[in-house]
Motif scaffolding. Structure first.
Motif, PDB file in Angstrom:
ATOM      1  N   LEU A   1      16.086 105.247  12.499  1.00 43.59           N
ATOM      2  CA  LEU A   1      16.046 104.473  13.754  1.00 43.59           C
ATOM      3  C   LEU A   1      15.436 103.102  13.483  1.00 43.59           C
ATOM      4  O   LEU A   1      15.935 102.079  13.961  1.00 43.59           O
ATOM      5  CB  LEU A   1      15.224 105.217  14.805  1.00 43.59           C
ATOM      6  CG  LEU A   1      15.052 104.470  16.132  1.00 43.59           C
ATOM      7  CD1 LEU A   1      16.358 104.445  16.918  1.00 43.59           C
ATOM      8  CD2 LEU A   1      13.957 105.079  16.992  1.00 43.59           C
ATOM      9  N   ARG A   2      14.346 103.095  12.700  1.00 44.22           N
ATOM     10  CA  ARG A   2      13.681 101.829  12.415  1.00 44.22           C
ATOM     11  C   ARG A   2      14.594 100.916  11.607  1.00 44.22           C
ATOM     12  O   ARG A   2      14.656  99.711  11.830  1.00 44.22           O
ATOM     13  CB  ARG A   2      12.359 102.069  11.687  1.00 44.22           C
ATOM     14  CG  ARG A   2      11.322 102.718  12.610  1.00 44.22           C
ATOM     15  CD  ARG A   2       9.957 102.837  11.965  1.00 44.22           C
ATOM     16  NE  ARG A   2       9.564 101.566  11.419  1.00 44.22           N
ATOM     17  CZ  ARG A   2       9.196 101.372  10.172  1.00 44.22           C
ATOM     18  NH1 ARG A   2       9.177 102.384   9.328  1.00 44.22           N
ATOM     19  NH2 ARG A   2       8.854 100.196   9.769  1.00 44.22           N
ATOM     20  N   ARG A   3      15.315 101.497  10.647  1.00 48.61           N
ATOM     21  CA  ARG A   3      16.167 100.669   9.793  1.00 48.61           C
ATOM     22  C   ARG A   3      17.362 100.107  10.551  1.00 48.61           C
ATOM     23  O   ARG A   3      17.780  98.969  10.316  1.00 48.61           O
ATOM     24  CB  ARG A   3      16.653 101.534   8.619  1.00 48.61           C
ATOM     25  CG  ARG A   3      17.325 100.727   7.525  1.00 48.61           C
ATOM     26  CD  ARG A   3      17.910 101.639   6.471  1.00 48.61           C
ATOM     27  NE  ARG A   3      16.909 102.320   5.691  1.00 48.61           N
ATOM     28  CZ  ARG A   3      17.122 103.489   5.058  1.00 48.61           C
ATOM     29  NH1 ARG A   3      18.284 104.076   5.132  1.00 48.61           N
ATOM     30  NH2 ARG A   3      16.171 104.042   4.357  1.00 48.61           N
ATOM     31  N   ARG A   4      17.900 100.899  11.485  1.00 50.93           N
ATOM     32  CA  ARG A   4      19.149 100.500  12.148  1.00 50.93           C
ATOM     33  C   ARG A   4      18.963  99.836  13.504  1.00 50.93           C
ATOM     34  O   ARG A   4      19.838  99.080  13.928  1.00 50.93           O
ATOM     35  CB  ARG A   4      20.047 101.736  12.307  1.00 50.93           C
ATOM     36  CG  ARG A   4      20.504 102.263  10.960  1.00 50.93           C
ATOM     37  CD  ARG A   4      21.289 103.547  11.098  1.00 50.93           C
ATOM     38  NE  ARG A   4      21.656 104.047   9.782  1.00 50.93           N
ATOM     39  CZ  ARG A   4      22.172 105.244   9.569  1.00 50.93           C
ATOM     40  NH1 ARG A   4      22.400 106.058  10.567  1.00 50.93           N
ATOM     41  NH2 ARG A   4      22.475 105.618   8.337  1.00 50.93           N
TER      42      ARG A   4
ATOM     43  N   PRO B   1      18.445  95.332   3.626  1.00 49.29           N
ATOM     44  CA  PRO B   1      18.402  96.477   4.548  1.00 49.29           C
ATOM     45  C   PRO B   1      19.723  97.251   4.566  1.00 49.29           C
ATOM     46  O   PRO B   1      19.721  98.487   4.633  1.00 49.29           O
ATOM     47  CB  PRO B   1      18.137  95.828   5.915  1.00 49.29           C
ATOM     48  CG  PRO B   1      17.516  94.515   5.612  1.00 49.29           C
ATOM     49  CD  PRO B   1      18.115  94.064   4.312  1.00 49.29           C
ATOM     50  N   ALA B   2      20.839  96.534   4.499  1.00 48.97           N
ATOM     51  CA  ALA B   2      22.149  97.204   4.507  1.00 48.97           C
ATOM     52  C   ALA B   2      22.341  98.021   3.231  1.00 48.97           C
ATOM     53  O   ALA B   2      22.839  99.146   3.256  1.00 48.97           O
ATOM     54  CB  ALA B   2      23.267  96.171   4.657  1.00 48.97           C
ATOM     55  N   LEU B   3      21.890  97.441   2.115  1.00 50.01           N
ATOM     56  CA  LEU B   3      22.003  98.128   0.819  1.00 50.01           C
ATOM     57  C   LEU B   3      21.198  99.425   0.839  1.00 50.01           C
ATOM     58  O   LEU B   3      21.662 100.476   0.387  1.00 50.01           O
ATOM     59  CB  LEU B   3      21.480  97.192  -0.276  1.00 50.01           C
ATOM     60  CG  LEU B   3      22.114  97.299  -1.645  1.00 50.01           C
ATOM     61  CD1 LEU B   3      23.613  97.066  -1.570  1.00 50.01           C
ATOM     62  CD2 LEU B   3      21.466  96.294  -2.597  1.00 50.01           C
ATOM     63  N   LEU B   4      19.976  99.343   1.409  1.00 53.24           N
ATOM     64  CA  LEU B   4      19.118 100.531   1.501  1.00 53.24           C
ATOM     65  C   LEU B   4      19.757 101.585   2.390  1.00 53.24           C
ATOM     66  O   LEU B   4      19.510 102.780   2.238  1.00 53.24           O
ATOM     67  CB  LEU B   4      17.744 100.156   2.076  1.00 53.24           C
ATOM     68  CG  LEU B   4      16.851  99.306   1.178  1.00 53.24           C
ATOM     69  CD1 LEU B   4      15.594  98.884   1.928  1.00 53.24           C
ATOM     70  CD2 LEU B   4      16.483 100.058  -0.092  1.00 53.24           C
ATOM     71  N   ASP B   5      20.600 101.143   3.324  1.00 59.49           N
ATOM     72  CA  ASP B   5      21.265 102.060   4.245  1.00 59.49           C
ATOM     73  C   ASP B   5      22.586 102.569   3.666  1.00 59.49           C
ATOM     74  O   ASP B   5      23.307 103.313   4.317  1.00 59.49           O
ATOM     75  CB  ASP B   5      21.502 101.351   5.592  1.00 59.49           C
ATOM     76  CG  ASP B   5      21.618 102.342   6.739  1.00 59.49           C
ATOM     77  OD1 ASP B   5      20.811 103.287   6.793  1.00 59.49           O
ATOM     78  OD2 ASP B   5      22.531 102.188   7.571  1.00 59.49           O
ATOM     79  N   GLY B   6      22.909 102.135   2.456  1.00 64.12           N
ATOM     80  CA  GLY B   6      24.104 102.640   1.778  1.00 64.12           C
ATOM     81  C   GLY B   6      25.404 101.978   2.175  1.00 64.12           C
ATOM     82  O   GLY B   6      26.484 102.448   1.831  1.00 64.12           O
ATOM     83  N   LYS B   7      25.305 100.867   2.952  1.00 65.59           N
ATOM     84  CA  LYS B   7      26.531 100.171   3.356  1.00 65.59           C
ATOM     85  C   LYS B   7      26.341  98.687   3.082  1.00 65.59           C
ATOM     86  O   LYS B   7      25.681  97.990   3.853  1.00 65.59           O
ATOM     87  CB  LYS B   7      26.797 100.356   4.853  1.00 65.59           C
ATOM     88  CG  LYS B   7      27.115 101.759   5.281  1.00 65.59           C
ATOM     89  CD  LYS B   7      27.430 101.756   6.780  1.00 65.59           C
ATOM     90  CE  LYS B   7      26.685 102.842   7.511  1.00 65.59           C
ATOM     91  NZ  LYS B   7      25.349 102.515   7.951  1.00 65.59           N
TER      92      LYS B   7
ATOM     93  N   MET C   1      21.135  94.200  10.379  1.00 65.79           N
ATOM     94  CA  MET C   1      21.668  95.522  10.733  1.00 65.79           C
ATOM     95  C   MET C   1      22.135  95.592  12.187  1.00 65.79           C
ATOM     96  O   MET C   1      22.367  96.685  12.703  1.00 65.79           O
ATOM     97  CB  MET C   1      20.587  96.588  10.493  1.00 65.79           C
ATOM     98  CG  MET C   1      20.150  96.691   9.043  1.00 65.79           C
ATOM     99  SD  MET C   1      21.463  97.292   7.974  1.00 65.79           S
ATOM    100  CE  MET C   1      21.492  99.009   8.441  1.00 65.79           C
ATOM    101  N   GLU C   2      22.248  94.441  12.848  1.00 63.26           N
ATOM    102  CA  GLU C   2      22.604  94.400  14.270  1.00 63.26           C
ATOM    103  C   GLU C   2      21.687  95.316  15.083  1.00 63.26           C
ATOM    104  O   GLU C   2      22.156  96.223  15.780  1.00 63.26           O
ATOM    105  CB  GLU C   2      24.075  94.770  14.478  1.00 63.26           C
ATOM    106  CG  GLU C   2      25.015  93.835  13.727  1.00 63.26           C
ATOM    107  CD  GLU C   2      26.484  94.116  14.021  1.00 63.26           C
ATOM    108  OE1 GLU C   2      26.807  94.295  15.213  1.00 63.26           O
ATOM    109  OE2 GLU C   2      27.273  94.146  13.082  1.00 63.26           O
TER     110      GLU C   2
END
Ligand SMILES: Nc1ncnc2c1ncn2[C@@H]1O[C@H](COP(=O)(O)OP(=O)(O)O)[C@@H](O)[C@H]1O
Ligand SMILES: [Mg+2]
Length: 241
Positions: free
Chosen positions: A82-85, A109-115, A158-159
């Protein structure tokens, strides 16, 4: 619909000998797309409030909802996602990775989220913060103003539903602080992301539409900034008296 809703939050810190009650019965509602600020003197509990709202620190009591999701009782993993996105954070000290470039910091942040961050989105963010020409610069070589605008772009990457910023102009000169506020206002208006800015500076807080005053750990009033620093300074002194 609210980007962030807090009801009756409280927080105390305990040492061996004493309990420090830092926040009492805090309720705040930030509508989707709104730009609000929290002002208050040093020690009022502003950073503690931001840490609660970003899910970094658990509240002792009260409820917190971000992007329609209640944080109370979430697992560590769900809270991390939730915090990341949904939450973008801007720190006073920028917190960039010094050895990565501007573009790499924004995309992290996007890289850490795998996208991986789409190129078009990266370009839009670079342009939005006025750093297209600095995209490949190593972060440690940036001026303070450039570093903080990189941090703005990273926070929006991350919008998220809401951006939280704690004294983000505290390490900037007044000219860079002005550019920072203009950039944040522009992105708030064009991307529609809600913002909660914490600052003790009337000039900076005037960028927000609505201001909440924190005094001794409680909200003692809220008012419209009219985007006028002298209005903000006057109302601040009245409510603090
Ligand atoms: N981890 C902690 N342990 C004990 N006291 C703390 C802690 N964090 C903050 N405080 C106390 O809480 C009060 C508010 O601090 P803070 O939220 O940093 O205020 P502000 O950001 O408005 O200056 C201060 O008195 C501070 O000393
Ligand atoms: Mg603080």
């Amino acid at each position: 619909m609210y980007a962030l809703e807090a009801h009756h939050l409280s927080k105390s810190f305990h040492t061996d000998t004493q309990t420090i009650e830092v926040l009492r019965d805090i309720s705040l509602q930030i509508p989707e797309g709104a730009f609000h600020a929290v002002m208050g003197p040093s020690g009022a509990g502003k950073s503690t409030l931001l840490n609660l709202l970003s899910g970094l620190l658990p509240a002792d009591a009260g409820t917190l909802t971000v992007a329609g999701q209640t944080l109370n009782g979430l697992s560590d993993q769900a809270l991390t996602l939730l915090r990341r996105r949904s939450i973008g954070i801007i720190f006073q000290a920028f917190n960039l990775i010094p050895t990565l470039t501007v573009a790499e910091n924004i995309a992290l942040p996007a890289l850490l989220d795998g996208k991986p961050l789409p190129k078009a989105r990266l370009d839009q963010l670079l342009e939005g913060v006025g750093l297209t020409h600095r995209a490949n610069q190593i972060a440690e070589k940036l001026s303070g103003g450039e570093a903080q605008r990189t941090a703005i772009a990273r926070a929006f990457a991350m919008e998220p539903h809401i951006i939280l910023a704690d004294e983000p102009t505290g390490n900037l000169d007044s000219c860079s602080a002005k550019t920072f506020c203009e950039t944040l206002t522009h992105l708030n208006q064009t991307l529609g992301t809600a913002i909660l800015l914490i600052s003790h500076d009337a000039q900076v807080s005037a960028a927000a539409d609505t201001i909440h005053l924190l005094k001794d750990g409680a909200i003692c009033g809220s008012f419209e900034s009219q985007h006028d620093a002298s209005v903000v300074a006057t109302r601040y002194l009245e409510l603090m008296a």
